[in-house]
Design a protein around this motif. Structure first.
Motif, PDB file in Angstrom:
ATOM      1  N   TYR A   1       0.803  -1.213   0.000  1.00 37.29           N
ATOM      2  CA  TYR A   1       0.000   0.000   0.000  1.00 37.29           C
ATOM      3  C   TYR A   1       0.842   1.271   0.000  1.00 37.29           C
ATOM      4  N   SER A   2       1.780   1.389   0.949  1.00 33.61           N
ATOM      5  CA  SER A   2       2.566   2.626   1.029  1.00 33.61           C
ATOM      6  C   SER A   2       3.486   2.777  -0.181  1.00 33.61           C
ATOM      7  N   ASP A   3       4.166   1.699  -0.576  1.00 35.83           N
ATOM      8  CA  ASP A   3       5.051   1.788  -1.742  1.00 35.83           C
ATOM      9  C   ASP A   3       4.246   1.892  -3.032  1.00 35.83           C
ATOM     10  N   GLY A   4       3.074   1.254  -3.059  1.00 38.01           N
ATOM     11  CA  GLY A   4       2.211   1.400  -4.224  1.00 38.01           C
ATOM     12  C   GLY A   4       1.761   2.834  -4.404  1.00 38.01           C
ATOM     13  N   PHE A   5       1.413   3.493  -3.288  1.00 33.03           N
ATOM     14  CA  PHE A   5       1.022   4.902  -3.352  1.00 33.03           C
ATOM     15  C   PHE A   5       2.190   5.761  -3.837  1.00 33.03           C
ATOM     16  N   LYS A   6       3.408   5.460  -3.372  1.00 30.97           N
ATOM     17  CA  LYS A   6       4.585   6.230  -3.798  1.00 30.97           C
ATOM     18  C   LYS A   6       4.810   6.086  -5.303  1.00 30.97           C
ATOM     19  N   VAL A   7       4.596   4.879  -5.822  1.00 31.80           N
ATOM     20  CA  VAL A   7       4.766   4.654  -7.257  1.00 31.80           C
ATOM     21  C   VAL A   7       3.755   5.477  -8.051  1.00 31.80           C
ATOM     22  N   LEU A   8       2.493   5.460  -7.622  1.00 37.79           N
ATOM     23  CA  LEU A   8       1.468   6.241  -8.312  1.00 37.79           C
ATOM     24  C   LEU A   8       1.763   7.740  -8.227  1.00 37.79           C
ATOM     25  N   LYS A   9       2.257   8.179  -7.075  1.00 33.30           N
ATOM     26  CA  LYS A   9       2.629   9.581  -6.915  1.00 33.30           C
ATOM     27  C   LYS A   9       3.782   9.936  -7.849  1.00 33.30           C
ATOM     28  N   THR A  10       4.753   9.021  -7.970  1.00 36.60           N
ATOM     29  CA  THR A  10       5.888   9.242  -8.870  1.00 36.60           C
ATOM     30  C   THR A  10       5.424   9.380 -10.308  1.00 36.60           C
ATOM     31  N   ILE A  11       4.476   8.539 -10.720  1.00 38.54           N
ATOM     32  CA  ILE A  11       3.941   8.626 -12.084  1.00 38.54           C
ATOM     33  C   ILE A  11       3.324  10.002 -12.323  1.00 38.54           C
ATOM     34  N   ALA A  12       2.514  10.474 -11.348  1.00 38.25           N
ATOM     35  CA  ALA A  12       1.853  11.776 -11.489  1.00 38.25           C
ATOM     36  C   ALA A  12       2.872  12.912 -11.575  1.00 38.25           C
ATOM     37  N   VAL A  13       3.874  12.863 -10.700  1.00 36.95           N
ATOM     38  CA  VAL A  13       4.896  13.926 -10.678  1.00 36.95           C
ATOM     39  C   VAL A  13       5.708  13.924 -11.972  1.00 36.95           C
ATOM     40  N   LEU A  14       6.127  12.739 -12.418  1.00 36.45           N
ATOM     41  CA  LEU A  14       6.933  12.663 -13.641  1.00 36.45           C
ATOM     42  C   LEU A  14       6.112  13.025 -14.873  1.00 36.45           C
TER      43      LEU A  14
ATOM     44  N   LYS B   1       3.763  15.260 -14.898  1.00 34.82           N
ATOM     45  CA  LYS B   1       3.746  16.735 -14.857  1.00 34.82           C
ATOM     46  C   LYS B   1       5.067  17.307 -15.363  1.00 34.82           C
ATOM     47  N   GLU B   2       6.172  16.673 -14.988  1.00 34.30           N
ATOM     48  CA  GLU B   2       7.484  17.225 -15.336  1.00 34.30           C
ATOM     49  C   GLU B   2       7.895  16.919 -16.769  1.00 34.30           C
ATOM     50  N   TYR B   3       7.516  15.728 -17.265  1.00 35.42           N
ATOM     51  CA  TYR B   3       7.911  15.340 -18.618  1.00 35.42           C
ATOM     52  C   TYR B   3       6.926  15.833 -19.675  1.00 35.42           C
ATOM     53  N   LYS B   4       5.633  15.944 -19.316  1.00 31.83           N
ATOM     54  CA  LYS B   4       4.609  16.386 -20.271  1.00 31.83           C
ATOM     55  C   LYS B   4       3.748  17.499 -19.649  1.00 31.83           C
ATOM     56  N   PRO B   5       4.360  18.620 -19.333  1.00 33.75           N
ATOM     57  CA  PRO B   5       3.625  19.681 -18.625  1.00 33.75           C
ATOM     58  C   PRO B   5       2.466  20.276 -19.431  1.00 33.75           C
ATOM     59  N   SER B   6       2.612  20.353 -20.754  1.00 29.24           N
ATOM     60  CA  SER B   6       1.548  20.926 -21.570  1.00 29.24           C
ATOM     61  C   SER B   6       0.271  20.098 -21.433  1.00 29.24           C
ATOM     62  N   PHE B   7       0.391  18.790 -21.588  1.00 29.22           N
ATOM     63  CA  PHE B   7      -0.751  17.891 -21.455  1.00 29.22           C
ATOM     64  C   PHE B   7      -1.320  17.977 -20.037  1.00 29.22           C
ATOM     65  N   PHE B   8      -0.433  17.921 -19.049  1.00 30.91           N
ATOM     66  CA  PHE B   8      -0.851  17.922 -17.645  1.00 30.91           C
ATOM     67  C   PHE B   8      -1.655  19.172 -17.303  1.00 30.91           C
ATOM     68  N   PHE B   9      -1.117  20.347 -17.638  1.00 28.75           N
ATOM     69  CA  PHE B   9      -1.790  21.590 -17.278  1.00 28.75           C
ATOM     70  C   PHE B   9      -3.017  21.848 -18.147  1.00 28.75           C
ATOM     71  N   ASN B  10      -3.003  21.330 -19.373  1.00 23.78           N
ATOM     72  CA  ASN B  10      -4.174  21.499 -20.231  1.00 23.78           C
ATOM     73  C   ASN B  10      -5.390  20.750 -19.696  1.00 23.78           C
ATOM     74  N   VAL B  11      -5.143  19.605 -19.064  1.00 22.99           N
ATOM     75  CA  VAL B  11      -6.243  18.848 -18.465  1.00 22.99           C
ATOM     76  C   VAL B  11      -6.955  19.699 -17.420  1.00 22.99           C
ATOM     77  N   PHE B  12      -6.187  20.338 -16.545  1.00 25.11           N
ATOM     78  CA  PHE B  12      -6.778  21.187 -15.502  1.00 25.11           C
ATOM     79  C   PHE B  12      -7.349  22.471 -16.096  1.00 25.11           C
ATOM     80  N   SER B  13      -6.664  22.995 -17.115  1.00 28.38           N
ATOM     81  CA  SER B  13      -7.149  24.210 -17.767  1.00 28.38           C
ATOM     82  C   SER B  13      -8.524  23.968 -18.390  1.00 28.38           C
ATOM     83  N   MET B  14      -8.679  22.845 -19.075  1.00 26.84           N
ATOM     84  CA  MET B  14      -9.957  22.531 -19.706  1.00 26.84           C
ATOM     85  C   MET B  14     -11.053  22.301 -18.659  1.00 26.84           C
ATOM     86  N   THR B  15     -10.671  21.683 -17.534  1.00 28.32           N
ATOM     87  CA  THR B  15     -11.652  21.450 -16.463  1.00 28.32           C
ATOM     88  C   THR B  15     -12.194  22.767 -15.927  1.00 28.32           C
ATOM     89  N   PHE B  16     -11.279  23.687 -15.627  1.00 33.31           N
ATOM     90  CA  PHE B  16     -11.713  25.001 -15.131  1.00 33.31           C
ATOM     91  C   PHE B  16     -12.516  25.762 -16.190  1.00 33.31           C
TER      92      PHE B  16
END
Length: 311
Positions: A210-223, A225-240
């Motif tokens: 559970y704890s390491d699984g959560f860390k892996v999912l968090k790592t995916i989300a962070v990376l 955001k860092e590797y594909k920021p345009s896609f990441f921020f566009n998702v939130f931009s479109m939501t707003f």
């Protein structure tokens, strides 16, 4: 320090039950390789057993597999690096093939794919199986790839990959980080199916589902955001943007029909959300430009690294 042709890297934490068998098996498959065991604060004499078995033993006192891999990659020079676990879950029969793929230049990273063979039969931890499937699905969808085993600890690398890989993870997220980095930086990744055998009785996994699984999912989300920021921020931009339009359009329609604006709070909130949406969109564009520039500098750094390695 003398450069090895093949360096076998074994990060270890309390693997006294299996480490000698692992070392002996890989010695028989790759007799000319240097085997490095990095002890990560073991309390069961893993280091003593590894030394007696013929391994070069070193120590990493910061707890966590990512910390161990960081030290290994910094300190060891080799033409080919074979990374395995000390728990006797990866058979040595694939070692030669994996190293040959790297040494021949056909691969920058070779992935020992457990999930296409015996993993789901041998692994008795149900949630580990489910977690592997979830991580594989997310990374392949987000990064547009078809890698079959994202979290395997059985890998081979060339010199350039190892020396240019910025290790950021501290724990078991390291394999996920390696995979995303290789995909994003366009390294040649080759997968070969490998048999997997579950840990022997008395050998305990250090991975917390559970704890390491959560860390892996968090790592995916962070990376992501860092590797594909345009896609990441566009998702939130479109939501707003969508929420802003849902609140604001009825107010505007009513204004054009009657000339009155009876719902000022909705109009104010809609305007604020629209401004946030535009800011997120602009952030995505700016960060994507920075990512592209960093990729250009990374390619130049790899060229310098290759030239230095050939001298």
């Amino acid at each position: 320090m003398k450069k090895s042709k093949i360096a076998i890297l074994i990060p270890c934490f309390n693997e006294a039950k299996t480490i000698e068998k692992v070392i002996k098996e890989y010695q028989s498959q790759l007799p000319d390789a240097d085997i490095f065991v990095y002890d990560n604060n073991s309390t069961d004499h893993t280091n003593i057993i590894a030394k007696k078995a013929g391994a070069i033993v070193r120590y990493e006192y910061k707890q966590g597999k990512g910390n161990v891999i960081r030290s290994m990659f910094r300190e060891i020079d080799a033409d080919c690096y074979l990374m395995i676990d000390g728990d006797d879950t990866y058979p040595s029969e694939n070692a030669k093939e994996m190293c040959e793929l790297v040494l021949s230049g056909r691969a920058d990273m070779v992935v020992g794919d457990r999930l296409s063979s015996t993993y789901f039969v041998e692994n008795k931890r149900l949630f580990h199986n489910f977690g592997n499937k979830i991580v594989r699905f997310l990374i392949n969808k987000l990064f547009k790839n078809k890698i079959k085993d994202i979290m395997t600890g059985y890998r081979a690398f060339n010199y350039e990959f190892v020396k240019a890989f910025p290790v950021l993870s501290k724990g078991f997220e390291i394999e996920t980080e390696m995979t995303i980095h290789a995909v994003d930086k366009n390294f040649k990744v080759v997968e070969i199916p490998v048999d997997y055998r579950d840990r022997p009785n008395g050998s305990v996994s250090k991975l917390n589902t559970y704890s390491d699984g959560f860390k892996v999912l968090k790592t995916i989300a962070v990376l992501f955001k860092e590797y594909k920021p345009s896609f990441f921020f566009n998702v939130f931009s479109m939501t707003f943007l969508v929420v802003s339009l849902m609140l604001g359009v009825p107010v505007l329609v009513e204004y054009f029909n009657t000339g009155f604006v009876p719902r000022f709070p909705s109009l104010i909130v809609s305007t604020i959300l629209l401004v946030i949406s535009m800011l997120l969109w602009i952030c995505g564009i700016l960060l994507q430009v920075i990512v592209k520039k960093n990729k250009q500098f990374y390619e130049l750094y790899l060229n310098i690294l290759r030239i230095a390695n050939e001298k």
